[in-house]
Design a protein around this motif. Structure first.
Motif, short mmCIF file in Angstrom:
data_model
loop_
_atom_site.label_atom_id
_atom_site.label_comp_id
_atom_site.label_asym_id
_atom_site.label_seq_id
_atom_site.Cartn_x
_atom_site.Cartn_y
_atom_site.Cartn_z
N ALA A 1 35.68 54.02 29.22
CA ALA A 1 35.88 53.20 28.03
C ALA A 1 36.76 51.99 28.34
CB ALA A 1 36.49 54.04 26.92
N PHE A 2 37.79 52.20 29.16
CA PHE A 2 38.68 51.11 29.54
C PHE A 2 38.83 51.13 31.05
CE2 PHE A 2 39.88 52.37 25.25
CZ PHE A 2 39.80 51.17 24.58
N ALA A 3 38.41 50.07 31.70
CA ALA A 3 38.52 50.00 33.16
C ALA A 3 38.41 48.55 33.58
CB ALA A 3 37.43 50.83 33.83
N SER A 4 39.03 48.22 34.69
CA SER A 4 38.96 46.86 35.21
C SER A 4 37.59 46.60 35.83
CB SER A 4 40.05 46.65 36.27
OG SER A 4 39.88 45.40 36.92
N THR A 5 37.05 45.41 35.55
CA THR A 5 35.79 45.00 36.18
C THR A 5 36.01 43.92 37.22
OG1 THR A 5 35.39 43.37 34.43
CG2 THR A 5 34.45 45.57 34.11
N ALA A 6 37.27 43.65 37.57
CA ALA A 6 37.57 42.61 38.55
C ALA A 6 37.00 43.00 39.91
CB ALA A 6 39.08 42.40 38.65
N ARG B 1 40.90 45.48 52.65
CA ARG B 1 41.02 44.92 51.30
C ARG B 1 42.07 43.83 51.29
NH1 ARG B 1 40.58 49.37 46.45
NH2 ARG B 1 38.48 50.14 46.93
N ARG B 2 41.74 42.72 50.59
CA ARG B 2 42.67 41.61 50.50
C ARG B 2 43.01 41.38 49.03
NH1 ARG B 2 43.55 39.65 55.76
NH2 ARG B 2 45.31 38.74 54.63
N PRO B 3 44.08 42.02 48.54
CA PRO B 3 44.43 41.88 47.12
C PRO B 3 44.80 40.46 46.72
CG PRO B 3 46.14 43.06 48.34
CD PRO B 3 44.96 42.96 49.24
N GLU B 4 45.25 39.65 47.68
CA GLU B 4 45.61 38.27 47.33
C GLU B 4 44.37 37.46 46.95
OE1 GLU B 4 45.49 38.26 51.95
OE2 GLU B 4 45.68 39.67 50.27
N LEU B 5 43.22 37.83 47.50
CA LEU B 5 41.98 37.15 47.09
C LEU B 5 41.60 37.53 45.67
CD1 LEU B 5 39.80 37.41 50.34
CD2 LEU B 5 41.37 35.59 49.63
N ALA B 6 41.74 38.80 45.33
CA ALA B 6 41.47 39.23 43.95
C ALA B 6 42.46 38.60 42.98
CB ALA B 6 41.52 40.75 43.87
N ARG B 7 43.71 38.47 43.41
CA ARG B 7 44.74 37.86 42.56
C ARG B 7 44.41 36.42 42.22
NH1 ARG B 7 49.68 36.54 46.01
NH2 ARG B 7 48.22 34.88 46.57
N LEU C 1 41.41 34.93 42.42
CA LEU C 1 40.00 34.70 42.12
C LEU C 1 39.81 34.11 40.72
CD1 LEU C 1 37.05 35.22 43.17
CD2 LEU C 1 37.14 37.36 41.88
N VAL C 2 39.06 33.01 40.64
CA VAL C 2 38.73 32.43 39.33
C VAL C 2 37.23 32.53 39.04
CG1 VAL C 2 40.69 30.88 39.21
CG2 VAL C 2 38.59 30.11 40.34
N ARG C 3 36.42 32.63 40.07
CA ARG C 3 34.99 32.83 39.86
C ARG C 3 34.34 33.41 41.11
NH1 ARG C 3 30.95 31.66 36.36
NH2 ARG C 3 28.87 31.60 37.25
N LEU C 4 33.35 34.28 40.87
CA LEU C 4 32.59 34.90 41.96
C LEU C 4 31.12 34.89 41.57
CD1 LEU C 4 32.65 36.88 44.59
CD2 LEU C 4 32.28 38.64 42.87
N ASP C 5 30.26 34.57 42.54
CA ASP C 5 28.81 34.62 42.33
C ASP C 5 28.15 35.30 43.52
OD1 ASP C 5 28.19 32.77 39.85
OD2 ASP C 5 29.68 31.70 41.05
N VAL C 6 27.29 36.28 43.24
CA VAL C 6 26.49 36.94 44.26
C VAL C 6 25.04 36.88 43.80
CG1 VAL C 6 26.00 39.08 45.49
CG2 VAL C 6 28.37 38.47 44.96
#
Length: 362
Positions: free
Chosen positions: A7-12, A21-27, A29-34
């Motif tokens: 019901a509640f979860a991050s979709t980032a 894993r590079r958390p600084e990239l997720a931090r 991030l303003v847009r992603l396209d695949v």
């Protein structure tokens, strides 16, 4: 049906570089396209704020360009979805880096990446295959690039197949179109397979729920009641004339009325013809006619939709639509293009196109 999300979860998105894993990239991030379609080459674009607090100072005016995180050729992997049911939607390598400066705004770094088919796109060859089928050509190109060939596509054997100074990817795509085979890459393998041999998830999408926008259209513009192909048999010195009937697509459907049947019912028999190809054997002519009939018939119903983020949707997914109108509801849709996107305004979205050979009979 797609797995139920909490019901509640991050979709980032979760981004990894070189397996870490590079958390600084997720931090930042303003847009992603695949994006991916049936012709292969999955592409990823990552937009990052480049003026966030830095873990370690450097002399540069922007972040993420020092080469320690993003650099040419570095492996990039993207995962989407809530924890527990997340899915890897991209695996590839960085192929381009860009920095954007705008007056009064924070600088942005953009990284572009492509999957393993990038090597095929960048490689041009001239080669002649003798007594080879399209499947043999695919195996040869795969081995040329150190990829495992996973081939499942029947077709005629040609006396000669010539690649004349073309990229391996463009040439393989062309060979695939001749027999309606699709091209994609996964886990060090090159796939060249017809639609019935392509694995894919099964997803049910309901308008007004997970399906937030949808356009469905049944169109007779490309339909015909048969496809003719003409050629010349160089061995017997006789003309070749073959035909793929309306029933060619029947093996792929489980009900409903096909495009050829609808065309015949509305306007009578209207045959089509495949041109620009001159087959030299009856087997080649039959394969070309069948492929053209399948291509047209499959595109009878076309759907464009947007979901509130469905990482399980991939090219090759089999989709069931609900609450989209009687002619269009039900199963049998094949996903031909997927675009997963994430931004700070809308969050995760999945846009897709799909096609089906039938409408539900009224």
């Amino acid at each position: 049906m797609a797995d139920a999300a909490p019901a509640f979860a991050s979709t980032a998105p979760v981004l990894s570089v070189g397996g870490t894993r590079r958390p600084e990239l997720a931090r930042d991030l303003v847009r992603l396209d695949v994006e991916e379609d049936v012709e292969g080459l999955c592409r990823c674009t990552v937009h990052l704020l480049a003026a966030a607090p830095m873990a370690r100072p450097s002399g540069d005016v922007v972040e993420h360009l020092a080469g320690d995180t993003l650099d040419f050729g570095k492996p990039l992997q993207v995962s989407l979805g809530p924890p527990g049911i997340e899915r890897i939607v991209f695996t590839g390598a960085v192929s381009a880096l860009e920095v954007q400066f705008a007056e009064g705004d924070v600088p942005t770094v953009v990284a572009y990446a492509e999957d393993a088919l990038m090597r095929l796109r960048l490689t041009q060859h001239s080669e002649t295959w003798e007594d080879a089928a399209d499947a043999d050509v695919a195996r040869g190109i795969a081995r040329r690039h150190g990829l495992t060939p996973l081939v499942a596509a029947d077709g005629p054997t040609y006396e000669f197949v010539q690649q004349a100074n073309r990229s391996d990817l463009a040439f393989l795509r062309e060979r695939g179109r001749r027999i309606q085979a699709e091209v994609w890459a996964t886990d060090g393998a090159l796939h060249f397979a017809t639609r019935d041999q392509r694995p894919g998830t099964r997803v049910t999408l309901t308008r007004g729920s997970d399906l937030i926008e949808v356009t469905a259209r049944a169109d007779l513009a490309e339909q015909c009641t048969a496809v003719h192909v003409s050629g010349y048999d160089a061995t017997t010195r006789e003309a070749i004339e073959t035909l793929a009937p309306a029933s060619t697509v029947d093996a792929e459907i489980s009900g409903g009325r096909t495009g050829p049947a609808t065309l015949r019912r509305a306007f009578g028999d209207l045959a089509g013809r495949r041109v620009r190809d001159v087959p030299l054997t009856p087997a080649e002519a039959t394969a070309l006619a069948r492929a053209e009939m399948l291509r047209r018939s499959r595109r009878f119903v076309q759907v464009r939709g947007t979901t509130a983020g469905t990482p399980q949707l991939v090219v090759g997914s089999r989709v069931t639509l609900a609450r989209c109108g009687r002619p269009f509801d039900g199963d049998g849709y094949y996903v031909t293009r997927v675009h997963h996107s994430f931004d700070l305004a809308r969050g995760l979205r999945t846009r897709f196109t799909a096609e089906r050979a039938t409408v539900n009979a009224g």
